[in-house]
Design an enzyme around this catalytic site. Structure first.
Site, PDB file in Angstrom:
ATOM      1  N   LYS A  79       0.462  -1.273  -0.018  1.00 55.93           N
ATOM      2  CA  LYS A  79      -0.148   0.392  -0.173  1.00 55.93           C
ATOM      3  C   LYS A  79       0.641   0.968   0.042  1.00 55.93           C
ATOM      4  O   LYS A  79       0.249   2.071  -0.551  1.00 55.93           O
ATOM      5  CB  LYS A  79      -0.353  -0.236   0.976  1.00 55.93           C
ATOM      6  CG  LYS A  79      -1.883   1.305   1.374  1.00 55.93           C
ATOM      7  CD  LYS A  79      -2.733   1.156   2.749  1.00 55.93           C
ATOM      8  CE  LYS A  79      -1.269   2.041   4.068  1.00 55.93           C
ATOM      9  NZ  LYS A  79      -1.223   3.061   4.648  1.00 55.93           N
ATOM     10  N   ASN A  80       1.998   1.328   1.047  1.00 54.73           N
ATOM     11  CA  ASN A  80       2.425   2.147   1.074  1.00 54.73           C
ATOM     12  C   ASN A  80       3.598   2.594  -0.128  1.00 54.73           C
ATOM     13  O   ASN A  80       4.410   3.562   0.094  1.00 54.73           O
ATOM     14  CB  ASN A  80       3.044   2.798   2.348  1.00 54.73           C
ATOM     15  CG  ASN A  80       2.517   2.911   3.572  1.00 54.73           C
ATOM     16  OD1 ASN A  80       0.887   3.414   3.339  1.00 54.73           O
ATOM     17  ND2 ASN A  80       2.488   2.603   4.930  1.00 54.73           N
ATOM     18  N   CYS A 107      -4.573  13.829  13.091  1.00 51.81           N
ATOM     19  CA  CYS A 107      -5.159  11.924  13.057  1.00 51.81           C
ATOM     20  C   CYS A 107      -4.921  11.349  14.363  1.00 51.81           C
ATOM     21  O   CYS A 107      -4.310  11.619  15.789  1.00 51.81           O
ATOM     22  CB  CYS A 107      -4.889  11.819  11.729  1.00 51.81           C
ATOM     23  SG  CYS A 107      -2.651  10.107  11.995  1.00 51.81           S
ATOM     24  N   ARG A 148       1.207  14.793  13.816  1.00 51.83           N
ATOM     25  CA  ARG A 148       1.568  15.030  12.241  1.00 51.83           C
ATOM     26  C   ARG A 148       1.807  16.196  10.979  1.00 51.83           C
ATOM     27  O   ARG A 148       0.716  15.889  10.682  1.00 51.83           O
ATOM     28  CB  ARG A 148       0.798  13.206  11.214  1.00 51.83           C
ATOM     29  CG  ARG A 148       0.849  12.328  12.106  1.00 51.83           C
ATOM     30  CD  ARG A 148       0.399  11.655  11.690  1.00 51.83           C
ATOM     31  NE  ARG A 148       0.395  11.061  10.166  1.00 51.83           N
ATOM     32  CZ  ARG A 148       0.679  10.305   9.131  1.00 51.83           C
ATOM     33  NH1 ARG A 148      -0.775   9.100   9.545  1.00 51.83           N
ATOM     34  NH2 ARG A 148       0.999   9.465   8.663  1.00 51.83           N
ATOM     35  N   ASP A 176       4.841   0.900  12.094  1.00 52.73           N
ATOM     36  CA  ASP A 176       3.309   0.149  11.369  1.00 52.73           C
ATOM     37  C   ASP A 176       2.861  -1.389  11.407  1.00 52.73           C
ATOM     38  O   ASP A 176       2.261  -2.085  11.953  1.00 52.73           O
ATOM     39  CB  ASP A 176       3.345   0.006   9.411  1.00 52.73           C
ATOM     40  CG  ASP A 176       3.359   1.308   9.527  1.00 52.73           C
ATOM     41  OD1 ASP A 176       2.782   2.692  10.107  1.00 52.73           O
ATOM     42  OD2 ASP A 176       3.609   1.236   8.270  1.00 52.73           O
ATOM     43  N   ARG A 191      -8.589   0.052   4.571  1.00 56.16           N
ATOM     44  CA  ARG A 191      -7.977   1.365   4.029  1.00 56.16           C
ATOM     45  C   ARG A 191      -6.660   0.219   3.098  1.00 56.16           C
ATOM     46  O   ARG A 191      -5.754   0.685   2.585  1.00 56.16           O
ATOM     47  CB  ARG A 191      -7.038   2.288   4.857  1.00 56.16           C
ATOM     48  CG  ARG A 191      -8.750   3.336   5.399  1.00 56.16           C
ATOM     49  CD  ARG A 191      -8.169   4.263   5.611  1.00 56.16           C
ATOM     50  NE  ARG A 191      -7.237   4.879   5.410  1.00 56.16           N
ATOM     51  CZ  ARG A 191      -6.403   5.228   6.321  1.00 56.16           C
ATOM     52  NH1 ARG A 191      -6.644   5.841   7.845  1.00 56.16           N
ATOM     53  NH2 ARG A 191      -5.099   5.894   5.629  1.00 56.16           N
TER      54      ARG A 191
HETATM   55  C1  EPZ Z   1       4.331   6.583   6.382  1.00 57.33           C
HETATM   56  O1  EPZ Z   1       3.722   8.126   6.726  1.00 57.33           O
HETATM   57  C2  EPZ Z   1       3.666   6.051   6.587  1.00 57.33           C
HETATM   58  N1  EPZ Z   1       2.288   6.258   5.597  1.00 57.33           N
HETATM   59  C3  EPZ Z   1       3.186   5.515   7.852  1.00 57.33           C
HETATM   60  O2  EPZ Z   1       2.369   4.529   7.342  1.00 57.33           O
HETATM   61  C4  EPZ Z   1       4.292   5.102   8.925  1.00 57.33           C
HETATM   62  O3  EPZ Z   1       4.143   5.359   9.885  1.00 57.33           O
HETATM   63  C5  EPZ Z   1       5.243   6.338   8.746  1.00 57.33           C
HETATM   64  O4  EPZ Z   1       4.930   6.567   7.352  1.00 57.33           O
HETATM   65  C6  EPZ Z   1       6.269   5.873   9.695  1.00 57.33           C
HETATM   66  O5  EPZ Z   1       7.039   4.696   8.965  1.00 57.33           O
HETATM   67  C7  EPZ Z   1       2.400   6.051   3.833  1.00 57.33           C
HETATM   68  O6  EPZ Z   1       3.313   5.679   3.173  1.00 57.33           O
HETATM   69  C8  EPZ Z   1       0.722   6.187   2.976  1.00 57.33           C
HETATM   70  P1  EPZ Z   1       6.736  10.553   8.276  1.00 57.33           P
HETATM   71  P2  EPZ Z   1       4.746   9.472   6.867  1.00 57.33           P
HETATM   72  O7  EPZ Z   1       6.872  11.833   7.016  1.00 57.33           O
HETATM   73  O8  EPZ Z   1       4.813   9.553   5.735  1.00 57.33           O
HETATM   74  C9  EPZ Z   1       7.382  13.185  11.514  1.00 57.33           C
HETATM   75  C10 EPZ Z   1       0.505   3.535   7.918  1.00 57.33           C
HETATM   76  O9  EPZ Z   1      -0.419   2.546   8.559  1.00 57.33           O
HETATM   77  N2  EPZ Z   1       6.871  14.210  10.703  1.00 57.33           N
HETATM   78  O10 EPZ Z   1       7.420   9.143   7.851  1.00 57.33           O
HETATM   79  O11 EPZ Z   1       3.329  10.265   7.136  1.00 57.33           O
HETATM   80  C11 EPZ Z   1       5.863  12.268  11.569  1.00 57.33           C
HETATM   81  O12 EPZ Z   1       4.854  13.565  12.278  1.00 57.33           O
HETATM   82  C12 EPZ Z   1       1.147   4.346   7.530  1.00 57.33           C
HETATM   83  O13 EPZ Z   1       0.348   2.418   6.561  1.00 57.33           O
HETATM   84  C13 EPZ Z   1       7.085  15.921  10.930  1.00 57.33           C
HETATM   85  O14 EPZ Z   1       7.152  16.296  11.654  1.00 57.33           O
HETATM   86  O15 EPZ Z   1       5.158   9.483   8.100  1.00 57.33           O
HETATM   87  C14 EPZ Z   1       6.415  10.900  12.540  1.00 57.33           C
HETATM   88  O16 EPZ Z   1       6.590  11.487  14.097  1.00 57.33           O
HETATM   89  C15 EPZ Z   1       0.315   5.407   9.018  1.00 57.33           C
HETATM   90  N3  EPZ Z   1       6.891  16.201  10.372  1.00 57.33           N
HETATM   91  C16 EPZ Z   1       7.349  11.366  11.599  1.00 57.33           C
HETATM   92  O17 EPZ Z   1       8.274  13.093  11.436  1.00 57.33           O
HETATM   93  C17 EPZ Z   1       7.138  16.212   8.693  1.00 57.33           C
HETATM   94  O18 EPZ Z   1       7.158  17.231   8.037  1.00 57.33           O
HETATM   95  C18 EPZ Z   1       7.724   9.858  10.624  1.00 57.33           C
HETATM   96  O19 EPZ Z   1       6.944  10.461  10.373  1.00 57.33           O
HETATM   97  C19 EPZ Z   1       6.460  14.663   8.024  1.00 57.33           C
HETATM   98  C20 EPZ Z   1       7.010  14.164   9.565  1.00 57.33           C
END
Ligand code: EPZ
Length: 457
Positions: free
Chosen positions: A57-58, A153, A158, A344, A436
């Site tokens: 999915k991701n 969320c 996030r 995840d 989802r």
């Molecule tokens: C991706 O989310 C995945 N989603 C998530 O999977 C997964 O949990 C996550 O990566 C971490 O592996 C998809 O790929 C669609 P991040 P993403 O940016 O890209 C902080 C699932 O269950 N951050 O790596 O949104 C953020 O708040 C989902 O399939 C900032 O502070 O995750 C988090 O604490 C849930 N500022 C950390 O970084 C930003 O601009 C990692 O988030 C971006 C992120």
């Protein structure tokens, strides 16, 4: 084989059809589960048989966004077309001018011949945060983008500040107004930049990598995410004509090109779905052959599973997972960016530990609020205490079925796993989260001996 296709056409429809196959029938409804639908699971059966793992999915969601970068069709194979997130993103993309055909045999065609709107509206983005990944491609190809801020969320605030700062470093002028990110690339073109992420972000790495493919000059992303899905995305972009080096390392270098072209790509297997079914065997016992998947991208899960007492091995394109007899031992893990233990898989691993011998500890370092499943598991008899971002799970003799509430995708599947082993009946509410991200989960689990069904609310 009879193949059906779901078509998502842009509002000001063009003559082209995203799927030229005249034998196809249009799927009328894309709604799999209503908000009232529940899952009923009766626990106690060991799992035995084969489960075919879906495409990731991701990775899929990002590859779909990459189709915005070219006027040619992009064809994706091994696509989890049954997932609600895929359908939601198809709606977003069609709103922007892309023709999307999702075929029931897992082949999808996306054709963004012209970008006819540069706005991803709140109504669509709120359904799925990953919609924010249209920002980079839209700006890069179209020079202007307006994307609703996704908001918080269940996992916490996030923010998307890293996406925004990175695009600003590439010359974009960005304003946050009326709940929207409004971005313009001066003279219609982004420029290369050196960007060092203060923390590793999957989404920001992907958004900026896509944006950089059509920028003027070279972009260097430092402290970039290394997830296999990002490497897969890089491969798609390279097939489309992008110049990218350093995939899978913390430094990715992208040399902008004038134009990208169409391609065909088969999506890598879903490592989180694979890991989820591994944890299911850990809990329920038995033996599963997980087909069309790999162990190499799950080392951080497989090593504690081995330590706990499970047997996992690759056999050709399949992975055999086995637990017979003895209870699993408690082990400790900490979630981290890849190649560390995936956040995840944290909820599923925790559920497995509820029945371990001794105790295990889990430290969640990626999201501020990813223990929402804990109170629900405790209602089923688990012994878990939380201190800040750590949880101690003391093994109990058994879980007991209860009515529980799903809060997000991975928490939902964790409750399904708990239900599979619990004594009696478990009813899980709000299962739309599951649709989802887990393709055909009821069929897949039923085929290997589980008692699970959807029931109307
Ligand atoms: C991706 O989310 C995945 N989603 C998530 O999977 C997964 O949990 C996550 O990566 C971490 O592996 C998809 O790929 C669609 P991040 P993403 O940016 O890209 C902080 C699932 O269950 N951050 O790596 O949104 C953020 O708040 C989902 O399939 C900032 O502070 O995750 C988090 O604490 C849930 N500022 C950390 O970084 C930003 O601009 C990692 O988030 C971006 C992120």
């Amino acid at each position: 084989m009879s193949v059906t296709v779901q078509k998502f056409m842009p509002p000001q429809n063009s003559n082209q059809d995203p799927d030229q196959n005249s034998d196809v029938e249009i799927i009328k409804s894309n709604v799999q589960s209503s908000t009232l639908e529940k899952m009923r699971v009766v626990g106690g059966n060991a799992l035995k048989g084969n489960i075919k793992i879906s495409g990731a999915k991701n990775a899929t969601l990002k590859h779909m966004c990459a189709a915005l970068l070219t006027e040619d069709p992009v064809t994706l194979e091994n696509m989890p077309v049954g997932l609600q997130d895929v359908r939601t993103l198809a709606e977003v993309l069609s709103h922007l001018g892309t023709m999307v055909g999702l075929r029931s045999d897992g082949v999808a065609t996306l054709h963004a011949e012209a970008i006819t709107s540069h706005t991803a509206p709140y109504d669509l983005v709120r359904k799925m945060r990953a919609s924010v990944l249209v920002l980079g491609p839209l700006l890069a190809r179209h020079g202007v983008a307006q994307v609703s801020l996704p908001g918080g969320c269940a996992l916490g605030a996030r923010p998307i500040d890293l996406h925004i700062k990175g695009l600003q470093a590439m010359g974009a002028e960005i304003e946050l107004e009326d709940g929207y990110v409004k971005a313009v690339a001066p003279q219609g073109k982004l420029k290369g930049a050196e960007i060092t992420f203060p923390l590793v972000s999957v989404g920001a790495t992907e958004n900026l990598m896509m944006a950089a493919t059509l920028a003027k000059g070279t972009t260097i992303l430092k402290n970039a995410a290394r997830e296999p899905e990002i490497v897969d995305q890089g491969k798609v972009l390279i097939k489309m004509g992008a110049k990218i080096e350093g995939l899978g390392t913390p430094t990715i270098t992208i040399e902008g090109v004038d134009k990208l072209h169409g391609t065909t790509h088969s999506i890598l297997p879903d490592r989180i779905e694979t890991g989820t079914y591994m944890c299911a065997v850990g809990l329920c016992g038995g033996e599963l052959r997980l087909q069309n998947t790999r162990t190499d991208f799950l080392s951080a899960l497989i090593s504690p599973l081995h330590e706990a007492g499970m047997d996992i091995k690759q056999e050709g394109d399949d992975v055999i997972v086995r637990r017979n007899g003895a209870k699993l031992k408690g082990v400790d893990i900490m979630t981290e960016a890849y190649p560390g233990f995936a956040t995840d898989l944290q909820a599923q691993f925790m559920t497995m530990l509820t029945l371990c011998e001794g105790a295990g500890m889990i430290c969640e370092t990626i999201f501020e609020n990813r223990f929402m499943h804990v109170p629900e598991l405790c209602r089923m008899g688990a012994d878990i205490s939380i201190r800040g971002n750590s949880a101690i799970i003391r093994g109990v003799e058994k879980l007991k079925g209860a009515e529980v509430m799903a809060t997000d995708l991975r928490a939902s599947v964790a409750l399904v796993l708990a239900g599979l082993v619990a004594e009696g009946e478990t009813v899980i509410n709000r299962i739309y989260h599951l649709d989802r991200g887990y393709e055909n989960i009821v069929e897949k689990l039923t085929n290997v001996g589980a008692q699970i069904e959807r029931v109307k609310g």
